[in-house]
Write an enzyme that holds these catalytic residues in place. Structure first.
Site, PDB file in Angstrom:
ATOM      1  N   GLY A  46       0.698  -1.296   0.254  1.00 33.29           N
ATOM      2  CA  GLY A  46      -0.096  -0.102  -0.078  1.00 33.29           C
ATOM      3  C   GLY A  46       0.941   1.180  -0.018  1.00 33.29           C
ATOM      4  O   GLY A  46       2.081   1.203   0.410  1.00 33.29           O
ATOM      5  N   GLN A  51       3.118   9.969   1.474  1.00 36.41           N
ATOM      6  CA  GLN A  51       4.365   9.177   1.660  1.00 36.41           C
ATOM      7  C   GLN A  51       5.317   9.799   0.376  1.00 36.41           C
ATOM      8  O   GLN A  51       6.593   9.459   0.353  1.00 36.41           O
ATOM      9  CB  GLN A  51       4.156   7.919   1.701  1.00 36.41           C
ATOM     10  CG  GLN A  51       3.462   7.385   3.049  1.00 36.41           C
ATOM     11  CD  GLN A  51       3.516   5.650   2.888  1.00 36.41           C
ATOM     12  OE1 GLN A  51       2.209   5.291   2.403  1.00 36.41           O
ATOM     13  NE2 GLN A  51       4.213   5.079   3.457  1.00 36.41           N
ATOM     14  N   HIS A 135      -4.716   1.396   7.741  1.00 32.84           N
ATOM     15  CA  HIS A 135      -3.226   1.940   7.743  1.00 32.84           C
ATOM     16  C   HIS A 135      -3.107   3.137   6.766  1.00 32.84           C
ATOM     17  O   HIS A 135      -2.438   4.109   7.306  1.00 32.84           O
ATOM     18  CB  HIS A 135      -2.361   0.731   7.465  1.00 32.84           C
ATOM     19  CG  HIS A 135      -0.777   1.158   7.353  1.00 32.84           C
ATOM     20  ND1 HIS A 135       0.056   0.581   8.405  1.00 32.84           N
ATOM     21  CD2 HIS A 135      -0.193   1.994   6.359  1.00 32.84           C
ATOM     22  CE1 HIS A 135       1.405   1.386   7.812  1.00 32.84           C
ATOM     23  NE2 HIS A 135       1.130   2.000   6.804  1.00 32.84           N
ATOM     24  N   GLU A 136      -3.517   3.004   5.552  1.00 33.70           N
ATOM     25  CA  GLU A 136      -3.383   3.997   4.411  1.00 33.70           C
ATOM     26  C   GLU A 136      -4.372   5.210   4.963  1.00 33.70           C
ATOM     27  O   GLU A 136      -4.029   6.253   4.903  1.00 33.70           O
ATOM     28  CB  GLU A 136      -3.913   3.553   3.165  1.00 33.70           C
ATOM     29  CG  GLU A 136      -3.019   2.193   2.644  1.00 33.70           C
ATOM     30  CD  GLU A 136      -1.479   2.573   2.856  1.00 33.70           C
ATOM     31  OE1 GLU A 136      -0.967   3.706   2.985  1.00 33.70           O
ATOM     32  OE2 GLU A 136      -0.747   1.448   2.917  1.00 33.70           O
ATOM     33  N   HIS A 139      -2.662   7.378   7.197  1.00 27.32           N
ATOM     34  CA  HIS A 139      -1.809   8.343   6.840  1.00 27.32           C
ATOM     35  C   HIS A 139      -2.475   9.644   6.225  1.00 27.32           C
ATOM     36  O   HIS A 139      -1.748  10.733   6.264  1.00 27.32           O
ATOM     37  CB  HIS A 139      -1.142   7.463   5.593  1.00 27.32           C
ATOM     38  CG  HIS A 139       0.141   6.771   5.813  1.00 27.32           C
ATOM     39  ND1 HIS A 139       1.275   7.208   6.498  1.00 27.32           N
ATOM     40  CD2 HIS A 139       0.381   5.539   5.476  1.00 27.32           C
ATOM     41  CE1 HIS A 139       2.251   6.094   6.453  1.00 27.32           C
ATOM     42  NE2 HIS A 139       1.476   5.135   5.867  1.00 27.32           N
TER      43      HIS A 139
END
Ligand code: GNR
Ligand code: NI
Length: 173
Positions: A46, A51, A135-136, A139
């Protein structure tokens, strides 16, 4: 397509909130193409746009086992359901190289998002896909998996990452 540089923690940009995409145009699709290439190259399962330094609500995911690619492009994802049931998975992050930890999250989540063509879609995710989506989305809100660890563990990891970044800098001088 071109590969982009992945930002390593600690970096203040990773703590910022990403903004929604207003229109899914060729510029957004170029970002998605670059992100998926960067993710496959890393390799990871992912990647969130932040990022690679872009504060937009854009995510790419592929949890298939290298036989056949199965990319998932998520724009402006919104979790519309989280299960009460939790499960624990070992997580890693391309912005936190070399560190892994078991993190507890809702086992299932349902999602509303725009796809590669800007079409509105819904999915129901469980298992690794559900973990990865959460999780993404973290972010996109400036959260990293180490934020769920004890202060002691988190500080130790950040200290080692600072050292790691200094060594990278030295090696390119
Ligand atoms: O490559 C990745 N693996 C992973 C494993 C468990 C839970 C989440 C992930 S996402 C991570 C890539 C990454 O940093 N995405 O932001
Ligand atoms: Ni990550």
């Amino acid at each position: 397509m071109s590969k982009r540089k992945i930002i390593i923690e600690p970096d203040p940009i990773l703590r910022k909130r990403s903004e929604p995409i207003e229109k899914v145009d060729s510029q957004v699709r170029k970002l998605l193409d670059d992100m998926i290439e960067t993710m496959y190259e890393a390799p990871g399962i992912g990647l969130a746009a932040v990022q690679v330094g872009i504060l937009k609500r854009v995510i790419v995911i592929d949890i298939s086992k290298d036989e056949k690619k199965d990319p998932l492009f998520l724009i402006n994802p919104k979790i519309i359901f989280k299960s009460k049931n939790k499960s624990v998975h070992e997580e890693g992050c391309l912005s936190i190289p070399g560190y892994f930890a078991e993190i507890e999250r809702p086992s299932e989540c349902h999602l509303e998002y725009l796809d590669y063509n800007g079409k509105s879609k819904k999915i129901k995710a469980k298992g690794l896909l559900s973990t990865c989506i959460q999780h993404e989305i973290d972010h996109l809100n400036g959260t990293l998996f180490i934020d769920y660890l004890s202060k002691l563990k988190k500080d130790m990891i950040i200290k080692k990452l600072v050292k790691h970044k200094k060594e990278i800098k030295k090696s390119i001088l």
